[in-house]
Design an enzyme around this catalytic site. Sequence first.
Site, PDB file in Angstrom:
ATOM      1  N   SER A 167       0.852  -1.186   0.000  1.00 54.30           N
ATOM      2  CA  SER A 167       0.000   0.000   0.000  1.00 54.30           C
ATOM      3  C   SER A 167       0.882   1.228   0.000  1.00 54.30           C
ATOM      4  O   SER A 167       2.048   1.169   0.417  1.00 54.30           O
ATOM      5  CB  SER A 167      -0.888   0.001   1.251  1.00 54.30           C
ATOM      6  OG  SER A 167      -1.425   1.289   1.507  1.00 54.30           O
ATOM      7  N   TYR A 192       0.650   0.145  10.811  1.00 52.05           N
ATOM      8  CA  TYR A 192       0.141  -0.237   9.490  1.00 52.05           C
ATOM      9  C   TYR A 192       1.199   0.002   8.419  1.00 52.05           C
ATOM     10  O   TYR A 192       1.422  -0.856   7.550  1.00 52.05           O
ATOM     11  CB  TYR A 192      -1.121   0.554   9.169  1.00 52.05           C
ATOM     12  CG  TYR A 192      -1.686   0.241   7.797  1.00 52.05           C
ATOM     13  CD1 TYR A 192      -2.242  -1.003   7.519  1.00 52.05           C
ATOM     14  CD2 TYR A 192      -1.663   1.195   6.776  1.00 52.05           C
ATOM     15  CE1 TYR A 192      -2.754  -1.295   6.268  1.00 52.05           C
ATOM     16  CE2 TYR A 192      -2.178   0.910   5.518  1.00 52.05           C
ATOM     17  CZ  TYR A 192      -2.728  -0.333   5.270  1.00 52.05           C
ATOM     18  OH  TYR A 192      -3.225  -0.616   4.019  1.00 52.05           O
TER      19      TYR A 192
END
Length: 329
Positions: A167, A192
Amino acid sequence: MTAQQRTPQQALGSGFGMRSTPSEVIAGADLSGKLAVVTGGYSGLGLETTKGLAEAGADVIVPARRPDHARGVLAGLGDTAGTITVDEMDLGDVASAGGFGRRITDGDRSVDILINNAAIMACPETRVGDEWEAQFATNHLGHYVMTNKMWPALAADGGARVVALSSTGHKLSDIRYDDIHFTSDYDKWIAYGQAKTANSLFAVHLDALGAEHGVRAFAVHPGGIMTELQRHLPKEEMIAMGWMDEAGNINELFKTPEQGASTSIFAATSPRLDGMGGVYCEDADIANLEDPDNAMGRFFGVKPYAIDAANAAKLWDVSAAATGVNAFV
């Protein structure tokens, strides 16, 4: 794989873009007889990935933490050229992840496509396994163990491709080797970011190990997409980040789940990538390195640390030590 053979981290000019769909990317391909595994393949982006592969003829296995729920969702796809079956797996439990990988290896078919799609994002501080931080453990370590246990099935026939979903969130953090599991000062977004960097580095090193066996690996940024991945985020936080306005209108930079699935399918199937691997892809093409002088650099391109070979090898060793699993020793 020698340094001279490494695929350049630069766009090919694939002819696709951020709004391309799986049907466009895979047009004309016949995946009949191919076996694919898609983690998280029954929700959001993963569901569209499963659909795209099965419609092109691939038989798809979808491991799921809630297999009955997954079967119900996937039944809604209707008839596809390839079959779709569900198995049980919890990526937050390395024994479960490894068990699924072993079942695939013990089966009677080799794996042609593995898409490590499942993830959690920005969750409250959670511990799994050996007091591991949940995002790193679920997004990276679970997939690491599963893939290693599945390795014989991937390598059996040569030509397999592994796709690890990263991502643009990787830009939030490199690997925090001094405190990977946030023993103090947990930050859900830094955690994350670290997990998404780990996903990219996993693909880089798996490609380095697998190329001589005909197995190539790619990292993929699918794009910003509204799915169940946002389940831990209140609307107010997404408004503050610019993901949507107060009326709930989504930022125009976001994709539909169908559009997001196109890069995974491109990386898994495109003949343009034959003989290539170990790169980070976006918008159904190989991405360029991030341009630090570009005002949109936060959204496009890849940070050098997320594709660095030495960093990838180090993370692999750390992951092997943590889990006791390494198919290459």
